[in-house]
Enzyme design. Structure first.
Site, PDB file in Angstrom:
ATOM      1  N   TYR A  36      60.390 106.468  62.010  1.00  0.00           N
ATOM      2  CA  TYR A  36      61.701 106.009  61.513  1.00  0.00           C
ATOM      3  C   TYR A  36      62.824 106.812  62.172  1.00  0.00           C
ATOM      4  CZ  TYR A  36      58.768 104.114  57.746  1.00  0.00           C
ATOM      5  OH  TYR A  36      57.806 103.459  57.027  1.00  0.00           O
ATOM      6  N   ASP A  43      66.858 107.229  51.805  1.00  0.00           N
ATOM      7  CA  ASP A  43      66.239 108.471  52.303  1.00  0.00           C
ATOM      8  C   ASP A  43      67.316 109.532  52.531  1.00  0.00           C
ATOM      9  OD1 ASP A  43      64.738 106.026  53.377  1.00  0.00           O
ATOM     10  OD2 ASP A  43      63.277 107.594  53.810  1.00  0.00           O
ATOM     11  N   GLN A 110      70.076  98.883  50.483  1.00  0.00           N
ATOM     12  CA  GLN A 110      68.908  99.579  49.911  1.00  0.00           C
ATOM     13  C   GLN A 110      69.282 100.144  48.538  1.00  0.00           C
ATOM     14  OE1 GLN A 110      67.162 102.594  52.493  1.00  0.00           O
ATOM     15  NE2 GLN A 110      65.220 101.502  52.484  1.00  0.00           N
ATOM     16  N   ASP A 166      58.702  97.905  50.130  1.00  0.00           N
ATOM     17  CA  ASP A 166      58.540  96.769  51.038  1.00  0.00           C
ATOM     18  C   ASP A 166      57.481  95.738  50.655  1.00  0.00           C
ATOM     19  OD1 ASP A 166      60.185  98.628  52.180  1.00  0.00           O
ATOM     20  OD2 ASP A 166      59.175  98.650  54.110  1.00  0.00           O
ATOM     21  N   TYR A 346      50.695 101.493  51.259  1.00  0.00           N
ATOM     22  CA  TYR A 346      52.140 101.536  51.132  1.00  0.00           C
ATOM     23  C   TYR A 346      52.619 101.404  49.683  1.00  0.00           C
ATOM     24  CZ  TYR A 346      56.184 101.547  54.271  1.00  0.00           C
ATOM     25  OH  TYR A 346      57.300 101.881  54.973  1.00  0.00           O
ATOM     26  N   TRP A 347      53.253 100.287  49.310  1.00  0.00           N
ATOM     27  CA  TRP A 347      53.799 100.174  47.953  1.00  0.00           C
ATOM     28  C   TRP A 347      52.878  99.379  47.041  1.00  0.00           C
ATOM     29  CZ3 TRP A 347      57.959 103.046  46.520  1.00  0.00           C
ATOM     30  CH2 TRP A 347      58.737 103.603  47.539  1.00  0.00           C
ATOM     31  N   GLU A 390      54.516 111.056  53.789  1.00  0.00           N
ATOM     32  CA  GLU A 390      55.390 109.951  53.349  1.00  0.00           C
ATOM     33  C   GLU A 390      54.995 109.489  51.942  1.00  0.00           C
ATOM     34  OE1 GLU A 390      55.261 106.574  55.972  1.00  0.00           O
ATOM     35  OE2 GLU A 390      56.895 105.523  54.939  1.00  0.00           O
TER      36      GLU A 390
HETATM   37  C1  9WN Z   1      61.980  99.318  56.248  1.00  0.00           C
HETATM   38  C2  9WN Z   1      62.313 104.868  55.580  1.00  0.00           C
HETATM   39  C3  9WN Z   1      61.978 103.565  54.887  1.00  0.00           C
HETATM   40  C4  9WN Z   1      62.131 103.683  53.360  1.00  0.00           C
HETATM   41  C5  9WN Z   1      61.535 102.494  52.633  1.00  0.00           C
HETATM   42  C6  9WN Z   1      60.106 102.303  53.102  1.00  0.00           C
HETATM   43  C7  9WN Z   1      60.086 102.098  54.621  1.00  0.00           C
HETATM   44  C8  9WN Z   1      61.045 100.529  56.313  1.00  0.00           C
HETATM   45  C9  9WN Z   1      59.839 100.186  57.146  1.00  0.00           C
HETATM   46  O1  9WN Z   1      60.640 103.221  55.264  1.00  0.00           O
HETATM   47  O2  9WN Z   1      60.743 100.895  54.952  1.00  0.00           O
HETATM   48  O3  9WN Z   1      63.179  99.675  55.620  1.00  0.00           O
HETATM   49  O4  9WN Z   1      60.046  99.870  58.323  1.00  0.00           O
HETATM   50  O5  9WN Z   1      58.713 100.247  56.676  1.00  0.00           O
HETATM   51  O6  9WN Z   1      59.495 101.251  52.451  1.00  0.00           O
HETATM   52  O7  9WN Z   1      61.574 102.712  51.243  1.00  0.00           O
HETATM   53  O8  9WN Z   1      63.476 103.793  53.025  1.00  0.00           O
HETATM   54  O9  9WN Z   1      61.558 105.924  55.029  1.00  0.00           O
END
Ligand code: 9WN
Length: 423
Positions: A36, A43, A110, A166, A346-347, A390
């Site tokens: 990311y 975040d 968000q 997500d 993930y979620w 994470e």
């Molecule tokens: C899309 C950055 C982000 C978090 C989200 C998490 C994940 C992104 C992705 O990562 O989402 O926004 O590409 O998977 O689900 O909560 O803000 O950590």
């Protein structure tokens, strides 16, 4: 880990500070290197809370950088693309938001945790001009939510990424109803960084990108997108987070001598909306597809955010106590008894330190000190055993997703560490 392991605590505090500095890109923080590489909205606000444990100037700067990307309509984007980076998909070219906001950004928002952390910063650091300067932008963002993301008092999302959770089961019904025809060919980047079994599926991604392409086609104009919107799901997470953030913004506003009547009305509306998300079939707050009216039937970590919103619900407290006794590393993002539970994906199962912190802050604020303390201790234990990942497997504690993660480090410094004072 017991409170006596002071050397361990000091080492973990130092490592957490190191991670924030490692992910600092000069005034804003990326969630983690590689996976990311941009500034993500919620975040970043958690990062500010973490920085506030050792550098208040840097904490305020983080918030200011996020709001430097606010759109004229009040929306604060979920990603700010300060510098190009080919390591993440979809980047600015796919979003196509040029002309909508002051910086290259995504076209959705968000969870609005900013006001809650700004209030905490201001309480540590009253008299700062930043708090004065941020009040109106925060108000404008909340007003945008009430205008464009509120139905029957509940806050809904127009893309799963907006909720920050997500691939949570909350979206399954509405996602299944989308036929992602015509999506441009694309290459995912996330699975180059993290094992695919821990990430959303290909079917999810096709729909994520299809929704982005629709927004781009409509110029990210909210009125145009609202017509025949294919995805609108009311989210207990967003509803409770905005409700809590409104209470915090009102407290900040009162402290600054501002008129907060409008915020009081929003809180009343959101309280009524939260009631509409109570699903008697599972005895919990639940996601609801506004297209069909159907509940997701999912007890998630967002269901436990009621206290953060200021809703003191005894039924949820009983559920929470039972869950603490059953889940080794709480709070699972989906109840392990749910057939859709997947400990690594993930979620749909994993435990997230950020959600634990938000749940814990709410519990403490509503006077449930024992539960708040239990969750805080168990989150500290999880991070001490498995580092700053994470997210984590709720059954074994095993780390998953990206490593050296900003919000896990920030949650440690501001809340979970036995030496934290920011809670
Ligand atoms: C899309 C950055 C982000 C978090 C989200 C998490 C994940 C992104 C992705 O990562 O989402 O926004 O590409 O998977 O689900 O909560 O803000 O950590």
């Amino acid at each position: 880990m017991t409170e006596c392991d002071l050397n361990d605590v000091q080492a973990l505090d130092a490592r957490a500070r190191e991670i924030l500095l490692l992910n600092d890109r000069g005034g804003y923080t990326v969630p983690t290197d590689g996976l990311y590489p941009y500034q993500w909205n919620w975040d970043s606000m958690v990062a500010a809370w973490g920085f506030a444990a050792f550098d208040l100037d840097r904490a305020w700067q983080e918030v200011e950088r996020l709001f430097s990307g606010q759109w004229p309509n009040g929306m604060v984007p979920h990603i700010l693309f300060h510098r190009p980076d080919p390591g993440y998909f979809p980047g600015p070219d796919v979003w196509g938001t040029a002309g909508r906001g002051p910086l290259p950004s995504s076209g959705i928002t968000q969870p609005p945790v900013a006001a809650s952390f700004v209030r905490r910063l201001w309480e540590k650091d009253r008299g700062r001009p930043e708090a004065e300067a941020l009040f109106e932008p925060l108000l404008a963002w909340h007003r945008w939510f009430m205008e464009w993301r509120c139905e029957g008092g509940a806050i809904f999302v127009t893309h799963p990424w907006e909720a920050g959770r997500d691939n949570a089961p909350d979206w399954d019904g509405a996602m299944a109803a989308i036929e992602p025809a015509g999506v441009q060919p694309y290459t995912r980047r996330d699975t180059a960084h993290v094992d695919a079994s821990m990430r959303p599926t290909r079917a999810d991604y096709d729909r994520y990108i299809w929704l982005v392409e629709r927004g781009r086609r409509l110029g990210w104009d909210e009125a145009a997108m609202a017509e025949g919107a294919p995805f609108r799901v009311a989210d207990p997470g967003m509803t409770f987070i905005l409700m809590g953030a409104c209470r915090d913004l009102a407290a900040l506003g009162r402290g600054l001598g501002r008129d907060v009547a409008e915020i009081g009305e929003w809180i009343g509306t959101l309280e009524r909306g939260a009631e509409s998300l109570w699903n008697p079939a599972i005895g919990a707050y639940d996601g609801r597809d506004l297209g069909t009216g159907a509940f997701a039937g999912a007890l998630t970590n967002a269901s436990y955010l009621c206290w953060l919103g200021g809703v003191d619900d005894e039924r949820m407290l009983a559920k929470f106590d039972g869950m603490l006794g059953r889940v080794p590393y709480p709070v699972a993002s989906l109840d392990p008894a749910d057939p859709r539970f997947d400990a690594r994906r993930y979620w749909r199962g994993p435990t997230w330190a950020i959600m634990n912190a938000l749940i814990g802050l709410g519990l403490a604020e509503m006077g449930h000190a024992a539960q708040a303390q239990a969750l805080r201790r168990r989150t500290a234990q999880l991070i001490a055993e498995h580092a700053f990942a994470e997210y984590f497997d709720p059954l074994t504690g095993a780390p998953a997703g990206g490593g050296t993660f900003t919000w896990t480090a920030a949650v440690w410094l501001a809340w979970a560490s036995p030496r934290a004072r920011g809670a």
